[in-house]
Design a protein around this motif. Structure first.
Motif, short mmCIF file in Angstrom:
data_model
loop_
_atom_site.label_atom_id
_atom_site.label_comp_id
_atom_site.label_asym_id
_atom_site.label_seq_id
_atom_site.Cartn_x
_atom_site.Cartn_y
_atom_site.Cartn_z
N PHE A 33 -31.55 -26.07 -57.88
CA PHE A 33 -31.02 -24.74 -58.26
C PHE A 33 -29.74 -24.43 -57.50
O PHE A 33 -28.76 -23.98 -58.08
N ALA A 34 -29.74 -24.68 -56.20
CA ALA A 34 -28.55 -24.40 -55.38
C ALA A 34 -27.41 -25.36 -55.73
O ALA A 34 -26.25 -24.95 -55.74
N VAL A 35 -27.74 -26.60 -56.02
CA VAL A 35 -26.70 -27.56 -56.40
C VAL A 35 -26.10 -27.17 -57.75
O VAL A 35 -24.88 -27.26 -57.94
N ALA A 36 -26.92 -26.69 -58.67
CA ALA A 36 -26.41 -26.26 -59.97
C ALA A 36 -25.49 -25.06 -59.82
O ALA A 36 -24.46 -24.98 -60.49
N GLU A 37 -25.82 -24.15 -58.93
CA GLU A 37 -24.94 -23.01 -58.70
C GLU A 37 -23.64 -23.44 -58.05
O GLU A 37 -22.58 -22.89 -58.33
N ALA A 38 -23.69 -24.45 -57.18
CA ALA A 38 -22.46 -24.95 -56.55
C ALA A 38 -21.58 -25.67 -57.57
O ALA A 38 -20.36 -25.62 -57.48
N LEU A 39 -22.21 -26.33 -58.55
CA LEU A 39 -21.43 -26.99 -59.60
C LEU A 39 -20.74 -25.97 -60.49
O LEU A 39 -19.67 -26.24 -61.01
N GLY A 40 -21.37 -24.83 -60.68
CA GLY A 40 -20.75 -23.76 -61.48
C GLY A 40 -20.72 -24.09 -62.96
O GLY A 40 -21.68 -24.59 -63.52
N ALA A 41 -19.60 -23.82 -63.60
CA ALA A 41 -19.47 -24.01 -65.05
C ALA A 41 -18.68 -25.29 -65.33
O ALA A 41 -17.61 -25.27 -65.90
N THR A 42 -19.23 -26.43 -64.91
CA THR A 42 -18.53 -27.69 -65.11
C THR A 42 -19.29 -28.67 -66.00
O THR A 42 -18.88 -29.80 -66.13
N GLY A 50 -16.94 -26.32 -75.03
CA GLY A 50 -16.33 -25.98 -73.76
C GLY A 50 -17.32 -26.15 -72.62
O GLY A 50 -18.49 -26.43 -72.84
N PRO A 51 -16.85 -25.96 -71.42
CA PRO A 51 -17.77 -26.08 -70.28
C PRO A 51 -18.82 -24.97 -70.31
O PRO A 51 -18.56 -23.87 -70.77
N GLU A 52 -19.97 -25.30 -69.84
CA GLU A 52 -21.06 -24.33 -69.77
C GLU A 52 -21.68 -24.38 -68.38
O GLU A 52 -21.45 -25.31 -67.62
N LYS A 53 -22.46 -23.37 -68.08
CA LYS A 53 -23.08 -23.29 -66.76
C LYS A 53 -24.10 -24.42 -66.59
O LYS A 53 -24.91 -24.67 -67.46
N CYS A 54 -24.05 -25.08 -65.45
CA CYS A 54 -24.99 -26.17 -65.17
C CYS A 54 -26.37 -25.60 -64.88
O CYS A 54 -26.51 -24.62 -64.16
N GLY A 55 -27.37 -26.25 -65.42
CA GLY A 55 -28.75 -25.85 -65.15
C GLY A 55 -29.34 -26.71 -64.04
O GLY A 55 -28.74 -27.68 -63.59
N TRP A 56 -30.53 -26.36 -63.62
CA TRP A 56 -31.17 -27.12 -62.55
C TRP A 56 -31.48 -28.53 -62.99
O TRP A 56 -31.45 -29.46 -62.19
N TRP A 57 -31.77 -28.71 -64.28
CA TRP A 57 -32.08 -30.05 -64.78
C TRP A 57 -30.84 -30.95 -64.72
O TRP A 57 -30.96 -32.14 -64.38
N ASP A 58 -29.67 -30.41 -65.04
CA ASP A 58 -28.43 -31.17 -64.94
C ASP A 58 -28.18 -31.62 -63.50
O ASP A 58 -27.81 -32.77 -63.24
N ALA A 59 -28.39 -30.71 -62.56
CA ALA A 59 -28.17 -31.04 -61.15
C ALA A 59 -29.19 -32.06 -60.66
O ALA A 59 -28.84 -33.00 -59.94
N ALA A 60 -30.45 -31.90 -61.05
CA ALA A 60 -31.47 -32.85 -60.62
C ALA A 60 -31.20 -34.23 -61.20
O ALA A 60 -31.35 -35.25 -60.51
N ASP A 61 -30.79 -34.28 -62.46
CA ASP A 61 -30.46 -35.56 -63.09
C ASP A 61 -29.26 -36.22 -62.40
O ASP A 61 -29.27 -37.42 -62.14
N LEU A 62 -28.26 -35.44 -62.07
CA LEU A 62 -27.09 -35.96 -61.38
C LEU A 62 -27.44 -36.50 -59.99
O LEU A 62 -27.02 -37.60 -59.61
N LEU A 63 -28.24 -35.77 -59.25
CA LEU A 63 -28.63 -36.21 -57.91
C LEU A 63 -29.53 -37.44 -57.95
O LEU A 63 -29.37 -38.36 -57.14
N TRP A 64 -30.48 -37.47 -58.88
CA TRP A 64 -31.39 -38.60 -58.98
C TRP A 64 -30.63 -39.87 -59.39
O TRP A 64 -30.85 -40.93 -58.82
#
Length: 98
Positions: A33-42, A50-64
């Motif tokens: 959740f915190a990583v998704a907020e740090a990513l912002g709308a990328t 267009g760019p959209e707000k990153c969700g927690w699933w996007d951040a978890a997938d990116l980190l994993w």
């Protein structure tokens, strides 16, 4: 492989493995959740939107994915750039035979 190149790639392999470990730590603390907020709308999910707000699933997938790619890449680079006098790593399975 030339020795100066080998000496330059060994620290890079260690940096890659440490970056993979950082991705794993970020997955649990502060969490996706915190990583998704740090990513912002990328985040973009299609080519023409267009760019959209990153969700927690996007951040978890990116980190994993980052954890596995960086860790395996660093380990392979570390094994392939061993010093010449140490020789290759081999797995001797002869002692396990009956």
């Amino acid at each position: 492989m030339p020795e100066p190149l080998r000496n330059a790639l060994r620290p890079l392999s260690l940096v890659l493995m440490l970056a993979g470990l950082v991705c794993l730590v970020l997955l649990f603390r502060p969490g996706p959740f915190a990583v998704a907020e740090a990513l912002g709308a990328t985040c973009e999910h299609s080519r023409h939107s267009g760019p959209e707000k990153c969700g927690w699933w996007d951040a978890a997938d990116l980190l994993w994915t980052g954890f596995w790619v960086l860790t395996i890449g660093g380990a392979v680079l570390r094994l392939t750039t061993r010093p010449k006098d140490r020789g290759p790593r081999v797995l001797d399975l002869r002692k396990w035979r009956s």
